[in-house]
Structures are given as C-alpha cells and as structure tokens.
Write a protein that holds these residues in place. Structure first.
Motif, PDB file in Angstrom:
ATOM      1  N   ASP A 161       0.845  -1.207   0.000  1.00  0.00           N
ATOM      2  CA  ASP A 161       0.000   0.000   0.000  1.00  0.00           C
ATOM      3  C   ASP A 161       0.878   1.255   0.000  1.00  0.00           C
ATOM      4  N   LEU A 162       1.899   1.259   0.814  1.00  0.00           N
ATOM      5  CA  LEU A 162       2.808   2.397   0.906  1.00  0.00           C
ATOM      6  C   LEU A 162       3.567   2.575  -0.409  1.00  0.00           C
ATOM      7  N   PHE A 163       4.031   1.485  -0.969  1.00  0.00           N
ATOM      8  CA  PHE A 163       4.756   1.501  -2.244  1.00  0.00           C
ATOM      9  C   PHE A 163       3.888   2.076  -3.355  1.00  0.00           C
ATOM     10  N   GLU A 164       2.635   1.670  -3.420  1.00  0.00           N
ATOM     11  CA  GLU A 164       1.744   2.141  -4.475  1.00  0.00           C
ATOM     12  C   GLU A 164       1.347   3.594  -4.276  1.00  0.00           C
ATOM     13  N   GLY A 165       1.244   4.026  -3.041  1.00  0.00           N
ATOM     14  CA  GLY A 165       0.936   5.423  -2.765  1.00  0.00           C
ATOM     15  C   GLY A 165      -0.511   5.783  -3.045  1.00  0.00           C
ATOM     16  N   ASP A 166      -0.783   7.091  -3.023  1.00  0.00           N
ATOM     17  CA  ASP A 166      -2.164   7.551  -3.142  1.00  0.00           C
ATOM     18  C   ASP A 166      -2.632   7.710  -4.587  1.00  0.00           C
ATOM     19  N   GLU A 167      -1.787   7.336  -5.564  1.00  0.00           N
ATOM     20  CA  GLU A 167      -2.223   7.340  -6.966  1.00  0.00           C
ATOM     21  C   GLU A 167      -3.071   6.108  -7.286  1.00  0.00           C
ATOM     22  N   TYR A 168      -3.014   5.114  -6.395  1.00  0.00           N
ATOM     23  CA  TYR A 168      -3.687   3.840  -6.625  1.00  0.00           C
ATOM     24  C   TYR A 168      -4.663   3.537  -5.503  1.00  0.00           C
ATOM     25  N   LYS A 169      -5.691   2.773  -5.848  1.00  0.00           N
ATOM     26  CA  LYS A 169      -6.650   2.279  -4.865  1.00  0.00           C
ATOM     27  C   LYS A 169      -6.621   0.756  -4.929  1.00  0.00           C
ATOM     28  N   ARG A 170      -6.523   0.125  -3.761  1.00  0.00           N
ATOM     29  CA  ARG A 170      -6.551  -1.338  -3.721  1.00  0.00           C
ATOM     30  C   ARG A 170      -7.996  -1.807  -3.725  1.00  0.00           C
ATOM     31  N   ILE A 171      -8.321  -2.674  -4.691  1.00  0.00           N
ATOM     32  CA  ILE A 171      -9.669  -3.239  -4.795  1.00  0.00           C
ATOM     33  C   ILE A 171      -9.554  -4.765  -4.814  1.00  0.00           C
ATOM     34  N   ASP A 172     -10.676  -5.428  -4.618  1.00  0.00           N
ATOM     35  CA  ASP A 172     -10.736  -6.875  -4.782  1.00  0.00           C
ATOM     36  C   ASP A 172     -11.281  -7.166  -6.170  1.00  0.00           C
ATOM     37  N   ALA A 173     -10.655  -8.121  -6.852  1.00  0.00           N
ATOM     38  CA  ALA A 173     -11.087  -8.487  -8.198  1.00  0.00           C
ATOM     39  C   ALA A 173     -10.878  -9.982  -8.402  1.00  0.00           C
ATOM     40  N   LYS A 174     -11.509 -10.495  -9.433  1.00  0.00           N
ATOM     41  CA  LYS A 174     -11.343 -11.906  -9.790  1.00  0.00           C
ATOM     42  C   LYS A 174     -10.355 -12.001 -10.948  1.00  0.00           C
ATOM     43  N   VAL A 175      -9.382 -12.911 -10.804  1.00  0.00           N
ATOM     44  CA  VAL A 175      -8.412 -13.155 -11.870  1.00  0.00           C
ATOM     45  C   VAL A 175      -8.485 -14.619 -12.266  1.00  0.00           C
ATOM     46  N   LYS A 176      -8.110 -14.907 -13.507  1.00  0.00           N
ATOM     47  CA  LYS A 176      -8.082 -16.289 -13.997  1.00  0.00           C
ATOM     48  C   LYS A 176      -6.637 -16.744 -14.064  1.00  0.00           C
ATOM     49  N   LEU A 177      -6.336 -17.836 -13.358  1.00  0.00           N
ATOM     50  CA  LEU A 177      -4.992 -18.392 -13.403  1.00  0.00           C
ATOM     51  C   LEU A 177      -4.740 -19.001 -14.771  1.00  0.00           C
ATOM     52  N   LEU A 178      -3.499 -18.963 -15.210  1.00  0.00           N
ATOM     53  CA  LEU A 178      -3.101 -19.548 -16.483  1.00  0.00           C
ATOM     54  C   LEU A 178      -2.256 -20.783 -16.222  1.00  0.00           C
ATOM     55  N   LYS A 179      -2.445 -21.789 -17.051  1.00  0.00           N
ATOM     56  CA  LYS A 179      -1.634 -23.001 -16.923  1.00  0.00           C
ATOM     57  C   LYS A 179      -1.305 -23.517 -18.313  1.00  0.00           C
ATOM     58  N   ILE A 180      -0.250 -24.308 -18.385  1.00  0.00           N
ATOM     59  CA  ILE A 180       0.178 -24.881 -19.658  1.00  0.00           C
ATOM     60  C   ILE A 180      -0.404 -26.290 -19.788  1.00  0.00           C
ATOM     61  N   GLU A 181      -1.090 -26.526 -20.876  1.00  0.00           N
ATOM     62  CA  GLU A 181      -1.592 -27.863 -21.196  1.00  0.00           C
ATOM     63  C   GLU A 181      -1.041 -28.220 -22.560  1.00  0.00           C
ATOM     64  N   GLY A 182      -0.149 -29.204 -22.574  1.00  0.00           N
ATOM     65  CA  GLY A 182       0.539 -29.524 -23.823  1.00  0.00           C
ATOM     66  C   GLY A 182       1.435 -28.354 -24.167  1.00  0.00           C
ATOM     67  N   GLU A 183       1.180 -27.753 -25.315  1.00  0.00           N
ATOM     68  CA  GLU A 183       1.971 -26.589 -25.720  1.00  0.00           C
ATOM     69  C   GLU A 183       1.144 -25.311 -25.676  1.00  0.00           C
ATOM     70  N   LYS A 184      -0.084 -25.412 -25.155  1.00  0.00           N
ATOM     71  CA  LYS A 184      -0.977 -24.262 -25.114  1.00  0.00           C
ATOM     72  C   LYS A 184      -1.132 -23.741 -23.693  1.00  0.00           C
ATOM     73  N   GLU A 185      -1.291 -22.440 -23.609  1.00  0.00           N
ATOM     74  CA  GLU A 185      -1.607 -21.824 -22.328  1.00  0.00           C
ATOM     75  C   GLU A 185      -3.120 -21.689 -22.256  1.00  0.00           C
ATOM     76  N   VAL A 186      -3.717 -22.171 -21.172  1.00  0.00           N
ATOM     77  CA  VAL A 186      -5.168 -22.119 -21.031  1.00  0.00           C
ATOM     78  C   VAL A 186      -5.545 -21.475 -19.702  1.00  0.00           C
ATOM     79  N   GLU A 187      -6.747 -20.916 -19.681  1.00  0.00           N
ATOM     80  CA  GLU A 187      -7.242 -20.302 -18.453  1.00  0.00           C
ATOM     81  C   GLU A 187      -7.734 -21.390 -17.515  1.00  0.00           C
ATOM     82  N   GLY A 188      -7.427 -21.216 -16.240  1.00  0.00           N
ATOM     83  CA  GLY A 188      -7.817 -22.196 -15.242  1.00  0.00           C
ATOM     84  C   GLY A 188      -8.729 -21.597 -14.201  1.00  0.00           C
TER      85      GLY A 188
END
Length: 165
Positions: free
Chosen positions: A85-112
C-alpha cells in the motif's frame, strides 16, 4: 509464517526481485522467505494497462473488452500488504477483483481457476500514456534501478521511485 492475502501484480512487482525488495528490503531474501510466496501467471479481464507519464511503471484502468496479463501472488501477510500500500501510494486504490490463473496444457496456455485477489487500480487516467507498458523493456532497461542494494523502502523512509503494482 505465510500470510493469507493474495494479490495480482501487473507491473514492476511481477519481477520477484522488485516484490522482495519492497516487502523485505532484499531482492534475494533467504530461501525460507521466498518459499512463503507463490507466483502464478494470471489474467485480469475488464482492465487495460498503460504507461504512467514520466514514470518507469504502469497502471491499469477499467476498460471493457480488454485484459491484463500479470502474476497472482499468494502468501502475503498483513505487513506485506501495508508495504505494498505504501509503495503504491495515493495514486492507486486497492480493490478486490477476480483473476483467472493460467496453466500450460501440452503446448498451449489455457485459463484455469478463478481466484479473488487484491489489485491496485490507478485513480487518474489523465496521467496515462496511450501506449501499453512493456515488462521486458522494464526488466532490461530499468529493473536494476529498482532493486539496487542501497534502495530501501520502509514506512519511515519513503522513496520517490516507488509505484506500480
């Protein structure tokens, strides 16, 4: 002891050396500290990453139809989050969000799995350049400045270098 917090990093903090410098004051802390954290490639939908004007780091703002690739980090303690929080400073706001993990299947990267994470969103879109921020360009040209030995980041020792999730 490992923390329960999780975050999505999309800028300078994607480099473990920068993360460890910010959170532990050492770009290569003891292995026991490094082992407390995991870093997994991930995607955040609905946002776009831009360069911040006159800076080495990026920012994200909400933009439909866009997505941002970054790192999903686990094992963050409350102390880590306070330093971030200190590093980011007051230019940024911390929010909660959903992210999709990425994984390698064979030679392709897919969303997990979808995971909840803290994300730092930029508050002033007028200060952003129109072009995308380039992580590899940062690693090659600027990272040494962000992880040098005399660079310390503590609550009582603010630096003007810091920003960027």
């Amino acid at each position: 002891m490992s923390g329960e917090n999780k975050a999505f990093f999309y800028g300078t903090l994607m480099a473990p050396e920068v993360f460890f410098s910010v959170c532990y004051g050492d770009k290569q802390p003891p292995q026991a500290i490094q082992d407390l954290h995991t870093f997994t490639p991930a995607i955040l939908d609905g946002y776009c990453r831009h360069r911040v004007q006159y800076a080495d780091y990026p920012a994200i703002v909400a933009e439909e139809g866009h997505s941002v690739r970054g790192m999903y980090a686990t094992g963050l303690t409350e102390a880590n989050m306070q330093k971030l929080d200190l590093f980011e400073g007051d230019e940024y706001k911390r929010i909660d969000a959903k992210v999709k993990l990425l994984k390698i299947e064979g030679e392709k990267e897919v969303e997990g799995e979808v995971k909840e994470a803290s994300v730092y969103v930029f508050l002033n879109a007028d200060d952003l350049e129109k072009r995308e921020w380039d992580f590899e360009e940062f690693r090659q040209q600027k990272m040494q400045l962000w992880t040098r030995g005399d660079w310390a980041f503590a609550e009582d020792n603010q630096t003007t270098d810091g920003d960027s999730a």
